[in-house]
Design an enzyme around this catalytic site. Structure first.
Site, PDB file in Angstrom:
ATOM      1  N   ARG A  74       3.457  -5.240  -7.654  1.00  0.00           N
ATOM      2  CA  ARG A  74       3.372  -6.665  -7.297  1.00  0.00           C
ATOM      3  C   ARG A  74       2.296  -7.291  -8.181  1.00  0.00           C
ATOM      4  NH1 ARG A  74       2.672  -4.937  -1.063  1.00  0.00           N
ATOM      5  NH2 ARG A  74       4.854  -4.499  -0.628  1.00  0.00           N
ATOM      6  N   ARG A 167       3.179 -13.401   3.146  1.00  0.00           N
ATOM      7  CA  ARG A 167       2.587 -12.633   2.042  1.00  0.00           C
ATOM      8  C   ARG A 167       3.243 -13.005   0.719  1.00  0.00           C
ATOM      9  NH1 ARG A 167       2.555  -6.204   2.520  1.00  0.00           N
ATOM     10  NH2 ARG A 167       4.702  -6.444   1.830  1.00  0.00           N
ATOM     11  N   ARG A 178      13.081  -4.591   4.959  1.00  0.00           N
ATOM     12  CA  ARG A 178      11.828  -4.155   5.581  1.00  0.00           C
ATOM     13  C   ARG A 178      11.830  -4.446   7.080  1.00  0.00           C
ATOM     14  NH1 ARG A 178       7.370  -3.311   1.789  1.00  0.00           N
ATOM     15  NH2 ARG A 178       8.407  -2.830  -0.165  1.00  0.00           N
TER      16      ARG A 178
END
Ligand SMILES: Nc1nc2c(ncn2[C@@H]2O[C@H](COP(=O)(O)OP(=O)(O)O)[C@@H](O)[C@H]2O)c(=O)[nH]1
Ligand SMILES: Nc1ncnc2c1ncn2[C@@H]1O[C@H](COP(=O)(O)OP(=O)(O)O)[C@@H](O)[C@H]1O
Length: 240
Positions: A74, A167, A178
């Site tokens: 990321r 996020r 997820r």
């Protein structure tokens, strides 16, 4: 230095193939060293945030076990700090050669803890923190690495989804995957004998204080609301 037998799946397999005693050893994670801390929980619950707070407050006490993963980094993630970002074939080869304490397929990628990742922390005289999924926690439980197992729960499924979205690190498809996996992970948090403690991350500061209490870092036993710890047998921390 202290050595102990790390009974990884690789060692067990070699023992079977060779039909003789095969002993693999590691150092420094038994005896005087404090037990490593395994932290699991669904994506977005706040594991990384809690671990970062702990490492910031106690830089000389704790060290992070830097896992390997085949997922892409990321923005702001640094190779060798947050993860060792690895190619799948190289990682699979290293696993087959017995370099990993545990590994698992999570959200479509391969993740694993190398023996070296744990040793490099203990070599520094620090207590090792592992951020690994439930399958990984099971593998470590089955190995001879004695650790403390903590599962972090969200206050609700809705809040988990909110945090994951806020996020902003995953695509919508990845978020959905997820969230699906989160339900299974939350179910497994109650597996008998797996987790020693459940920690609800509602209010971050309260949860962090409870984490410190669990790790005997906070002996003034302050009251904390909005967050509780269950010792011993894990029971449902909330219903979804
Ligand atoms: N079994 C295992 N799981 C890991 C390892 N490293 C990370 N994980 C888990 O993989 C999952 C995904 O991690 P990550 O991609 O960083 O996403 P995040 O949980 O949303 O921050 C999390 O449940 C981690 O705890 C590892 O070395 N072994
Ligand atoms: N108690 C909390 N209340 C609100 N937001 C939180 C809390 N704990 C963590 N967060 C936020 O939720 C998001 C996911 O946290 P993160 O630590 O990345 O989760 P994980 O490592 O478990 O995937 C981050 O944006 C973080 O700042």
């Amino acid at each position: 230095c202290l050595v102990f037998n790390i009974d990884t799946p690789f060692v067990k397999q070699q023992r079977k193939i060779k039909g003789s005693e095969v002993v693999s050893w590691s150092k420094g994670v038994l005896g005087v060293a404090q037990k490593p801390v395994v932290i699991s929980g669904p994506s977005g619950v706040g594991k990384g945030t809690l671990i970062a707070k702990l490492m910031k407050e106690y830089p000389s006490k704790f060290g992070f076990s830097v896992s390997h993963t085949t997922r892409s980094p990321r923005v702001k993630e640094i190779d060798g700090v947050h993860y060792h970002f690895a190619g799948r074939s190289k990682m699979e080869q290293d696993i087959s050669e017995g370099e990993f304490l545990e590994f698992a397929h999570v959200h479509g990628n391969l993740y694993g803890t190398s023996i070296e990742a744990v040793e490099s922390v203990t070599d520094e005289g620090k207590r090792c923190i592992l951020d690994i999924d439930v399958q990984g926690a099971r593998s470590v439980r089955a190995s001879s690495l004695e650790a403390i197992f903590i599962f972090v729960c969200p206050p609700s499924f809705e809040e988990l989804e909110k945090r994951l979205r806020a996020r902003g690190t995953e695509t919508e498809e990845q978020i959905q995957k997820r969230l699906r996996n989160a339900r299974a992970e939350l179910d497994q948090s109650n597996s008998p004998g797996l987790f020693d403690h459940l920690l609800v991350n509602d209010n971050l500061e309260a949860c962090y204080e409870n984490l410190k209490k669990l790790l005997s870092l906070d002996d003034d036993h302050k009251d904390s609301d909005g967050c509780f710890i269950e010792d011993g047998k894990a029971t449902a921390c909330y219903s979804i």
